[in-house]
Structures are given as structure tokens and as C-alpha cells.
Design a protein around this motif. Structure first.
Motif, PDB file in Angstrom:
ATOM      1  N   ILE A 174     -13.055  27.102  -4.195  1.00 42.74           N
ATOM      2  CA  ILE A 174     -12.043  27.404  -5.203  1.00 42.74           C
ATOM      3  C   ILE A 174     -12.575  26.839  -6.519  1.00 42.74           C
ATOM      4  N   SER A 175     -12.928  27.711  -7.438  1.00 42.49           N
ATOM      5  CA  SER A 175     -13.532  27.268  -8.701  1.00 42.49           C
ATOM      6  C   SER A 175     -12.531  26.482  -9.543  1.00 42.49           C
ATOM      7  N   MET A 176     -13.053  25.716 -10.481  1.00 39.69           N
ATOM      8  CA  MET A 176     -12.187  24.950 -11.387  1.00 39.69           C
ATOM      9  C   MET A 176     -11.269  25.889 -12.166  1.00 39.69           C
ATOM     10  N   ASN A 177     -11.786  27.052 -12.573  1.00 37.15           N
ATOM     11  CA  ASN A 177     -10.957  28.015 -13.302  1.00 37.15           C
ATOM     12  C   ASN A 177      -9.810  28.511 -12.428  1.00 37.15           C
ATOM     13  N   GLN A 178     -10.105  28.795 -11.157  1.00 35.27           N
ATOM     14  CA  GLN A 178      -9.055  29.242 -10.243  1.00 35.27           C
ATOM     15  C   GLN A 178      -8.024  28.133 -10.030  1.00 35.27           C
ATOM     16  N   GLN A 179      -8.515  26.908  -9.865  1.00 35.62           N
ATOM     17  CA  GLN A 179      -7.606  25.781  -9.657  1.00 35.62           C
ATOM     18  C   GLN A 179      -6.655  25.623 -10.841  1.00 35.62           C
ATOM     19  N   ALA A 180      -7.165  25.811 -12.045  1.00 35.36           N
ATOM     20  CA  ALA A 180      -6.359  25.649 -13.251  1.00 35.36           C
ATOM     21  C   ALA A 180      -5.224  26.669 -13.319  1.00 35.36           C
ATOM     22  N   GLU A 181      -5.428  27.829 -12.701  1.00 31.10           N
ATOM     23  CA  GLU A 181      -4.421  28.894 -12.739  1.00 31.10           C
ATOM     24  C   GLU A 181      -3.374  28.761 -11.635  1.00 31.10           C
ATOM     25  N   ILE A 182      -3.643  27.934 -10.640  1.00 32.21           N
ATOM     26  CA  ILE A 182      -2.743  27.796  -9.494  1.00 32.21           C
ATOM     27  C   ILE A 182      -1.758  26.661  -9.751  1.00 32.21           C
ATOM     28  N   GLU A 183      -0.495  27.018  -9.926  1.00 30.94           N
ATOM     29  CA  GLU A 183       0.533  26.019 -10.205  1.00 30.94           C
ATOM     30  C   GLU A 183       1.531  25.866  -9.066  1.00 30.94           C
ATOM     31  N   THR A 184       1.679  26.922  -8.243  1.00 30.04           N
ATOM     32  CA  THR A 184       2.666  26.871  -7.168  1.00 30.04           C
ATOM     33  C   THR A 184       1.992  27.064  -5.803  1.00 30.04           C
ATOM     34  N   TYR A 185       2.729  26.676  -4.783  1.00 25.64           N
ATOM     35  CA  TYR A 185       2.238  26.830  -3.424  1.00 25.64           C
ATOM     36  C   TYR A 185       1.958  28.298  -3.097  1.00 25.64           C
ATOM     37  N   GLY A 186       2.848  29.189  -3.509  1.00 20.46           N
ATOM     38  CA  GLY A 186       2.668  30.620  -3.247  1.00 20.46           C
ATOM     39  C   GLY A 186       1.409  31.166  -3.892  1.00 20.46           C
ATOM     40  N   GLN A 187       1.120  30.721  -5.115  1.00 19.41           N
ATOM     41  CA  GLN A 187      -0.110  31.151  -5.792  1.00 19.41           C
ATOM     42  C   GLN A 187      -1.334  30.668  -5.021  1.00 19.41           C
ATOM     43  N   LEU A 188      -1.256  29.458  -4.471  1.00 19.33           N
ATOM     44  CA  LEU A 188      -2.367  28.921  -3.688  1.00 19.33           C
ATOM     45  C   LEU A 188      -2.600  29.751  -2.433  1.00 19.33           C
ATOM     46  N   VAL A 189      -1.532  30.055  -1.714  1.00 22.01           N
ATOM     47  CA  VAL A 189      -1.665  30.851  -0.485  1.00 22.01           C
ATOM     48  C   VAL A 189      -2.272  32.214  -0.804  1.00 22.01           C
ATOM     49  N   ASP A 190      -1.795  32.847  -1.883  1.00 20.93           N
ATOM     50  CA  ASP A 190      -2.337  34.148  -2.284  1.00 20.93           C
ATOM     51  C   ASP A 190      -3.821  34.044  -2.626  1.00 20.93           C
ATOM     52  N   ALA A 191      -4.202  33.011  -3.368  1.00 21.95           N
ATOM     53  CA  ALA A 191      -5.599  32.839  -3.781  1.00 21.95           C
ATOM     54  C   ALA A 191      -6.500  32.598  -2.574  1.00 21.95           C
ATOM     55  N   VAL A 192      -6.066  31.738  -1.657  1.00 25.60           N
ATOM     56  CA  VAL A 192      -6.875  31.439  -0.469  1.00 25.60           C
ATOM     57  C   VAL A 192      -6.984  32.676   0.419  1.00 25.60           C
ATOM     58  N   THR A 193      -5.897  33.410   0.563  1.00 26.04           N
ATOM     59  CA  THR A 193      -5.918  34.644   1.360  1.00 26.04           C
ATOM     60  C   THR A 193      -6.944  35.615   0.775  1.00 26.04           C
ATOM     61  N   LYS A 194      -6.927  35.771  -0.539  1.00 29.84           N
ATOM     62  CA  LYS A 194      -7.856  36.685  -1.213  1.00 29.84           C
ATOM     63  C   LYS A 194      -9.298  36.205  -1.101  1.00 29.84           C
ATOM     64  N   LEU A 195      -9.525  34.915  -1.326  1.00 27.38           N
ATOM     65  CA  LEU A 195     -10.884  34.365  -1.238  1.00 27.38           C
ATOM     66  C   LEU A 195     -11.430  34.481   0.181  1.00 27.38           C
ATOM     67  N   HIS A 196     -10.592  34.174   1.156  1.00 26.93           N
ATOM     68  CA  HIS A 196     -11.046  34.228   2.550  1.00 26.93           C
ATOM     69  C   HIS A 196     -11.340  35.659   2.973  1.00 26.93           C
ATOM     70  N   ALA A 197     -10.533  36.606   2.494  1.00 26.84           N
ATOM     71  CA  ALA A 197     -10.767  38.027   2.813  1.00 26.84           C
ATOM     72  C   ALA A 197     -12.067  38.499   2.190  1.00 26.84           C
ATOM     73  N   GLY A 198     -12.408  37.965   1.033  1.00 31.45           N
ATOM     74  CA  GLY A 198     -13.628  38.354   0.338  1.00 31.45           C
ATOM     75  C   GLY A 198     -14.909  37.898   1.022  1.00 31.45           C
ATOM     76  N   LYS A 199     -14.779  36.976   1.975  1.00 29.19           N
ATOM     77  CA  LYS A 199     -15.942  36.483   2.705  1.00 29.19           C
ATOM     78  C   LYS A 199     -16.448  37.472   3.735  1.00 29.19           C
ATOM     79  N   ASP A 200     -15.559  38.302   4.237  1.00 26.87           N
ATOM     80  CA  ASP A 200     -15.920  39.223   5.334  1.00 26.87           C
ATOM     81  C   ASP A 200     -16.798  40.358   4.895  1.00 26.87           C
TER      82      ASP A 200
END
Length: 82
Positions: free
Chosen positions: A56-82
Motif C-alpha cells: 500500500i503506497s504512501m499516496n494510497q495510505q494518505a487517501e484512506i480515511e475510513t475502514y470501508g475505504q481500506l477494505v475497498d483498496a485492499v480488495t482492489k490491490l489483491h485482485a490486481g495481483k492475479d
């Protein structure tokens, strides 16, 4: 992995960091509701990165303020690995 699975895994990871016993919802904020300081954020992000084998890049971390945003970001990042 879908959003519900990602959410469940992150809920397990957040437990030791949730020292105030806050009820976690998608709208829960890390700074205000959970009162995470910068060191706690770094440790929590490291735990998530290890669990999901993502970065999770520093830029991404700076944009994540809520738990829901974190779950969405991790879901997207993890999907991008496949």
C-alpha cells in the motif's frame, strides 16, 4: 477474494489495534474514531501488507480515511495481483 472475505480478514487484523473497543463499520475513521497515531498506522499497514502480500503506497495510505475505504483498496490491490 471478494470484499466480504477481505473485510473478515482485516477485522481479525484490526482487533489488537482497536484498543478503544470501537465498533468497526465502513464509516469508522482511523484518526478520529480509532485514534490511531502514525506508528499504529504503520504497524497496522504492515500487518495488512503481510497478510495479503500487497504493498500500500504512501499516496494510497494518505487517501484512506475510513475502514470501508481500506477494505475497498485492499480488495482492489489483491485482485490486481492475479
Amino acid at each position: 477474494m471478494d470484499r466480504a472475505e477481505t473485510d473478515a480478514r482485516i477485522r481479525t487484523l484490526i482487533e489488537p489495534f482497536n484498543t478503544k473497543g470501537v465498533t468497526i463499520t465502513d464509516d469508522t475513521t482511523f484518526a478520529n474514531d480509532l485514534e490511531f497515531d502514525s506508528l499504529t498506522v504503520m504497524d497496522f499497514v504492515a500487518a495488512i501488507e503481510d497478510e495479503f502480500d500487497i504493498i500500500i503506497s504512501m499516496n494510497q495510505q494518505a487517501e484512506i480515511e475510513t475502514y470501508g475505504q481500506l477494505v475497498d483498496a485492499v480488495t482492489k490491490l489483491h485482485a490486481g495481483k492475479d
